[in-house]
Scaffold this motif. Structure first.
Motif, PDB file in Angstrom:
ATOM      1  N   SER A  99      64.569  47.086 -10.231  1.00 31.90           N
ATOM      2  CA  SER A  99      64.303  47.620 -11.560  1.00 31.90           C
ATOM      3  C   SER A  99      65.761  48.188 -12.054  1.00 31.90           C
ATOM      4  O   SER A  99      66.651  48.237 -11.357  1.00 31.90           O
ATOM      5  CB  SER A  99      62.914  48.430 -11.794  1.00 31.90           C
ATOM      6  OG  SER A  99      63.464  49.743 -10.990  1.00 31.90           O
TER       7      SER A  99
ATOM      8  N   PRO B 273      68.323  47.200 -14.059  1.00 35.85           N
ATOM      9  CA  PRO B 273      69.708  46.700 -13.808  1.00 35.85           C
ATOM     10  C   PRO B 273      70.742  47.218 -14.989  1.00 35.85           C
ATOM     11  O   PRO B 273      70.494  47.451 -15.884  1.00 35.85           O
ATOM     12  CB  PRO B 273      69.445  45.081 -14.027  1.00 35.85           C
ATOM     13  CG  PRO B 273      68.330  45.018 -15.012  1.00 35.85           C
ATOM     14  CD  PRO B 273      67.554  46.205 -14.650  1.00 35.85           C
TER      15      PRO B 273
ATOM     16  N   TYR C 276      71.388  48.861  -9.517  1.00 31.84           N
ATOM     17  CA  TYR C 276      69.725  48.853  -9.805  1.00 31.84           C
ATOM     18  C   TYR C 276      69.066  49.631  -8.830  1.00 31.84           C
ATOM     19  O   TYR C 276      69.523  50.365  -7.956  1.00 31.84           O
ATOM     20  CB  TYR C 276      69.510  47.314  -9.535  1.00 31.84           C
ATOM     21  CG  TYR C 276      69.797  46.777  -8.217  1.00 31.84           C
ATOM     22  CD1 TYR C 276      68.698  46.915  -7.104  1.00 31.84           C
ATOM     23  CD2 TYR C 276      70.844  46.348  -7.711  1.00 31.84           C
ATOM     24  CE1 TYR C 276      68.785  46.355  -5.792  1.00 31.84           C
ATOM     25  CE2 TYR C 276      71.141  45.955  -6.491  1.00 31.84           C
ATOM     26  CZ  TYR C 276      70.212  45.911  -5.660  1.00 31.84           C
ATOM     27  OH  TYR C 276      70.342  45.476  -4.177  1.00 31.84           O
TER      28      TYR C 276
ATOM     29  N   GLN D 110      65.117  45.115 -20.288  1.00 34.97           N
ATOM     30  CA  GLN D 110      66.508  45.213 -19.840  1.00 34.97           C
ATOM     31  C   GLN D 110      67.409  43.888 -20.324  1.00 34.97           C
ATOM     32  O   GLN D 110      68.134  43.317 -19.320  1.00 34.97           O
ATOM     33  CB  GLN D 110      66.534  45.366 -18.442  1.00 34.97           C
ATOM     34  CG  GLN D 110      65.816  46.625 -17.966  1.00 34.97           C
ATOM     35  CD  GLN D 110      66.204  47.963 -18.275  1.00 34.97           C
ATOM     36  OE1 GLN D 110      67.277  48.360 -18.266  1.00 34.97           O
ATOM     37  NE2 GLN D 110      65.014  48.721 -18.741  1.00 34.97           N
TER      38      GLN D 110
ATOM     39  N   GLN E 111      65.174  41.702 -17.059  1.00 36.29           N
ATOM     40  CA  GLN E 111      64.107  42.151 -15.885  1.00 36.29           C
ATOM     41  C   GLN E 111      62.938  41.595 -16.527  1.00 36.29           C
ATOM     42  O   GLN E 111      62.389  41.278 -17.290  1.00 36.29           O
ATOM     43  CB  GLN E 111      64.061  43.606 -15.901  1.00 36.29           C
ATOM     44  CG  GLN E 111      63.251  44.037 -14.682  1.00 36.29           C
ATOM     45  CD  GLN E 111      63.022  45.600 -14.658  1.00 36.29           C
ATOM     46  OE1 GLN E 111      64.098  46.159 -14.674  1.00 36.29           O
ATOM     47  NE2 GLN E 111      61.731  46.266 -14.673  1.00 36.29           N
TER      48      GLN E 111
ATOM     49  N   ASP F 222      58.798  41.087 -14.974  1.00 38.10           N
ATOM     50  CA  ASP F 222      57.693  41.732 -14.144  1.00 38.10           C
ATOM     51  C   ASP F 222      56.217  41.009 -14.585  1.00 38.10           C
ATOM     52  O   ASP F 222      56.058  41.247 -15.671  1.00 38.10           O
ATOM     53  CB  ASP F 222      57.639  43.346 -14.362  1.00 38.10           C
ATOM     54  CG  ASP F 222      56.719  44.150 -13.586  1.00 38.10           C
ATOM     55  OD1 ASP F 222      56.014  43.387 -12.618  1.00 38.10           O
ATOM     56  OD2 ASP F 222      56.527  45.185 -13.514  1.00 38.10           O
TER      57      ASP F 222
ATOM     58  N   SER G   1      58.716  42.683  -9.923  1.00 38.40           N
ATOM     59  CA  SER G   1      60.030  42.966 -10.806  1.00 38.40           C
ATOM     60  C   SER G   1      61.112  42.504 -10.015  1.00 38.40           C
ATOM     61  O   SER G   1      61.627  42.962  -8.864  1.00 38.40           O
ATOM     62  CB  SER G   1      59.891  44.358 -10.809  1.00 38.40           C
ATOM     63  OG  SER G   1      60.996  44.674 -12.008  1.00 38.40           O
ATOM     64  N   SER G   2      61.900  41.748 -10.973  1.00 38.13           N
ATOM     65  CA  SER G   2      63.178  41.126 -10.651  1.00 38.13           C
ATOM     66  C   SER G   2      64.015  40.723 -11.676  1.00 38.13           C
ATOM     67  O   SER G   2      63.504  40.987 -12.702  1.00 38.13           O
ATOM     68  CB  SER G   2      62.868  39.673  -9.974  1.00 38.13           C
ATOM     69  OG  SER G   2      61.995  38.973 -10.843  1.00 38.13           O
ATOM     70  N   PHE G   3      65.127  40.115 -11.406  1.00 38.97           N
ATOM     71  CA  PHE G   3      66.296  39.888 -12.336  1.00 38.97           C
ATOM     72  C   PHE G   3      66.696  38.437 -12.489  1.00 38.97           C
ATOM     73  O   PHE G   3      66.655  37.951 -11.327  1.00 38.97           O
ATOM     74  CB  PHE G   3      67.619  40.738 -12.052  1.00 38.97           C
ATOM     75  CG  PHE G   3      67.418  42.207 -11.679  1.00 38.97           C
ATOM     76  CD1 PHE G   3      66.463  43.027 -12.335  1.00 38.97           C
ATOM     77  CD2 PHE G   3      68.163  42.941 -10.707  1.00 38.97           C
ATOM     78  CE1 PHE G   3      66.252  44.604 -12.198  1.00 38.97           C
ATOM     79  CE2 PHE G   3      68.126  44.376 -10.389  1.00 38.97           C
ATOM     80  CZ  PHE G   3      66.964  45.102 -11.255  1.00 38.97           C
TER      81      PHE G   3
END
Length: 587
Positions: free
Chosen positions: A34, A36, A46, A297, A309, A311, A317-319
Motif C-alpha cells: 500500500s 506507493p 511502499y 494513489q 493502488q 484493492d 492491495s497491489s500496484f
C-alpha cells in the motif's frame, strides 16, 4: 464500466467450475502492499506486511530493494533532494505517531520528530527538501505547524500542512473540524501571516489541495455541492469554481502537465471507476481492464503512464500501471487476483422505515443458510469492495454478508452523511432493522450482527432494541458508555466527536444502560492501547456481560490500539471470528 464488467463476467464464470478455493489460513497469509510513492529516479517506496510487521520498503528502478528496520509504519515519503524518506510510524497502536528519517542505501534511521506521548503528523516536503508537519506538543488538543523541527505557526484544532507554494514561500494547511467539515488556510512563511481560503464556517471538505500556479489552486471539494468534485480557487477573485463533476464523489485525482490529462477515481456505489480525460476533450480515453474494487494513489509518470493502488474483493492491495489510450495493463507489485470460487459483492438499495433509501454491498453464496450484517466504523465511511479473507470465507461457508451503509455513511452525498447527527442516531438503528427485513425477504431468518468502532456501538444499540433478531454479535473497539467516552477519548478528537454525538447525557445513548437485553452469544475484542475508544469502554462491557452470564468470548490485544496493525493479530481475529460465526449460525 467496461473494465469492471469484464472482470465481473470472469469472476462469475468461475463459480461452480473452479478448483477448490484457498483455505482461510492461506488467505490470511497473503501479503498486501500500500501507499506507493515514486521519486524522480523511478524508485518506488511502499508499505508491506511481508515481514510480519508493516514496514517501509524501497524497490529501485534498477531492481535492487531495501527494507526499513522499523515496524508499524503508516506512511513513507521521499525527500525530493536526497535519497531519504520520512517514515511516519505508530510505536504501539496508540496513534501517537512519530517521524523517522530513513536512508534506504545505508539502512540508517535518524529521528525527524520523536517525543513519546506527543503526536506528529507528516505534512509535506518543499522542493528544496524542507519538512513540514504538525504536532500537538504545545497542547494535547491542538496541532501547530512545524518546519524542520521549529514551530512555524500556532494554531487551534487539528491542522495538517499539505503543500508548499511554487516558490516555497507559502504553505497550505487544512484544519479538520467536524467529520465532514474542513477549513483551508495559507501561511505566508516570510511574513508569518495567514489567509483564510475556504470559509471559516461551513460543512465542506477540501481534499488534496495543490498549487497550479501562484494564483490558482485545484482540489477536491463539495463546497456548494452534494458530492466531491474538482474545483479551482483563484487568488484575484477569492472565489471557487467547479472544474469537474461526476454525479458521485471523485475520491482521487492527478493531472499530467505534459499531456494535459486528468485522471479520476469515481465512487459508484462503492466500486471505483477510473477515468482518464484530455483537458480539452469531451470523450474519456480508453483504459485497460483492471480488477474491480477501490482505486487510489493515482500518479502520472514521465512516459505518460498512470500508476494506481487497487484493492478489490478478489485482488489483495497491489500496484498497477496503465497506459491511457491503450488497453495495456501491468501489475507492478503485489499478489495476483484470488479468483477461485468468488462471487463479487453486489451493490444493493433498500428502504428504511421512514422511507430513507440506504445502500450497501451484498455477498451472496450459491446456497445461503444464514447472514451477517456488517456495520462499518466512522460513521463517515462506506462499505467498499476490498479484499477481506473473513468475508470470502463466510460466503464460502454459506453465510451471506450485507455490508450496510446506514444513514451517516459517506458516498451518498452530503445530506445523507448528516442524517444521523445527534437525535438521528436512533434512526440509524431503523436502517439496521431494514437490513434484517431485506434479508428475510430473500429467504433467510438467522442473522449475526458485526461491527467495529462506531459500527460496534451501533451493533450494541440495535441488538438491545430487538434482541430477537440476532443469533450472535461480533463487536470490536466500541463505545459502551457515551458520557464516559466523551470524557476519556483523546483530546484532539473532542471537537470532531461533539459534532457527531453531541454532549448527550441521555442514558439511552449508552449501550451499558440496556445491557441486560443482550442474551445472545457475543465475541468482543479491544486493543489495550486504544486512545480513540479507550480500552475501559470494552472492559466495562465485558464485565457487564460476564456478570449476567451472557455467553462471551473476550479477546484483549495488549499490543494494539483502535485498529489491529500486526498481521499475526489480524490473522488470529479473522480465524476466531470465522469459527465463532460458524458455530452460532451454522451449528
Amino acid at each position: 464500466m467496461r473494465a469492471r464488467a469484464g472482470w465481473l463476467l470472469l469472476l462469475s464464470g468461475l463459480v461452480g467450475c473452479a478448483p477448490a478455493p484457498p483455505s482461510l489460513k492461506s488467505l490470511t497469509e497473503i501479503h498486501e502492499v500500500s501507499r506507493p510513492r515514486w521519486n524522480r529516479q523511478g524508485d518506488l517506496a511502499y508499505l508491506s506486511d511481508e515481514s510480519g510487521q508493516v514496514r517501509a520498503h524501497v524497490r529501485r528502478a534498477g531492481g535492487a530493494s531495501a527494507q526499513a528496520a522499523l515496524a508499524n509504519v503508516t506512511l513513507a515519503a521521499w525527500n525530493p533532494q536526497a535519497d531519504l524518506l520520512t517514515l511516519q510510524y505508530d510505536p504501539d497502536g496508540s496513534e501517537n505517531s512519530q517521524l523517522m528519517g530513513w536512508e534506504p542505501a545505508s539502512g540508517k534511521l535518524q529521528p525527524a520528530a520523536i517525543k513519546p506521548g506527543i503526536i506528529h503528523h507528516f505534512g509535506t516536503y518543499s522542493r528544496r527538501g524542507r519538512l513540514a508537519y504538525s504536532s500537538n506538543e504545545r497542547s494535547p488538543a491542538d496541532f501547530d505547524v512545524y518546519l524542520d523541527g521549529q514551530r512555524l505557526a500556532q494554531a487551534g484544532g487539528l491542522n495538517v500542512p499539505t503543500r508548499f507554494g511554487p516558490e516555497g514561500k507559502s504553505l497550505l494547511v487544512v484544519r479538520q473540524g467536524a467529520t465532514l467539515s474542513q477549513q483551508l488556510w495559507e501561511l505566508d512563511m516570510e511574513k508569518g501571516e495567514r489567509r483564510q481560503i475556504a470559509p471559516a464556517q461551513g460543512d465542506s471538505l477540501f481534499l488534496s489541495p495543490g498549487y497550479q500556479s501562484r494564483s490558482r489552486l485545484w482540489m477536491l471539494s463539495n463546497l456548494g455541492a452534494d458530492f466531491l468534485g474538482l474545483v479551482e480557487w483563484r487568488r484575484d477573485s477569492n472565489q471557487f469554481r467547479s472544474l469537474w463533476k461526476a454525479g458521485g464523489d471523485i475520491e482521487a485525482w492527478d493531472y499530467d502537465r505534459k499531456t494535459k490529462r486528468f485522471a479520476f477515481s469515481l465512487n459508484q456505489q462503492g466500486y471505483s471507476r477510473l477515468q482518464v480525460q484530455d483537458r480539452s476533450a469531451a470523450a474519456a480515453l480508453e483504459v485497460g481492464e483492471l480488477p474491480p474494487g477501490v482505486y487510489s494513489q493515482l500518479a502520472f509518470h514521465p512516459d505518460g503512464s498512470l500508476t494506481l493502488q487497487v484493492d478489490g474483493p478478489s485482488q489483495p492491495s497491489s500496484f498497477w500501471r496503465i497506459w491511457p489510450g491503450s488497453p495495456r495493463v501491468e501489475l507492478v507489485l503485489g499478489e495476483r487476483p484470488v479468483l477461485e470460487g468468488l462471487r463479487p459483492p453486489t451493490p444493493v438499495r433498500l428502504t428504511s422505515s421512514d422511507g430513507t433509501v440506504v445502500g450497501g454491498l451484498l455477498s451472496w453464496p450459491e446456497r445461503p443458510r444464514a447472514a451477517v450484517i456488517l456495520l462499518h466504523g466512522g460513521p463517515a465511511s462506506q462499505a467498499r469492495p476490498t479484499f477481506s479473507p473473513l468475508l470470502l470465507e463466510l460466503t464460502r461457508r454459506g453465510i451471506a454478508v450485507l455490508q450496510l451503509d446506514v444513514r451517516g455513511s459517506t458516498g451518498y452525498g452530503r445530506r445523507f452523511a448528516q442524517l444521523d447527527d445527534g437525535p438521528g442516531r436512533f434512526q440509524a438503528i431503523d436502517d439496521v432493522e431494514a437490513g434484517a427485513a431485506y434479508l428475510r425477504s430473500r429467504g433467510l431468518n438467522k442473522f449475526a450482527l458485526m461491527g467495529h468502532s462506531y459500527g460496534g456501538y451501533l451493533a450494541w444499540l440495535s441488538a438491545e432494541r430487538q434482541p430477537e433478531n440476532w443469533a450472535a454479535l461480533v463487536v470490536g473497539s466500541a463505545i459502551s458508555d457515551l458520557p464516559g467516552y466523551m470524557r476519556e477519548t483523546a483530546p484532539w478528537r473532542l471537537e470532531n466527536r461533539r459534532a457527531e454525538y453531541g454532549d448527550s447525557q441521555d442514558p439511552a445513548y449508552s449501550p451499558l444502560t440496556e445491557v441486560g437485553r443482550l442474551k445472545m452469544p457475543v465475541y468482543l475484542y479491544h486493543g489495550r492501547n486504544d486512545t480513540r475508544v479507550p480500552f475501559a469502554q470494552g472492559e466495562a462491557m465485558e464485565q457487564a456481560l460476564r456478570a449476567q452470564s451472557t455467553p462471551l468470548v473476550w479477546r484483549e490485544f495488549p499490543d494494539e490500539g483502535h485498529h489491529l496493525m500486526t498481521p499475526a493479530n489480524r490473522r488470529l481475529l479473522t480465524l476466531e471470528v470465522a469459527s465463532f460465526l460458524q458455530e452460532k449460525l451454522l451449528p
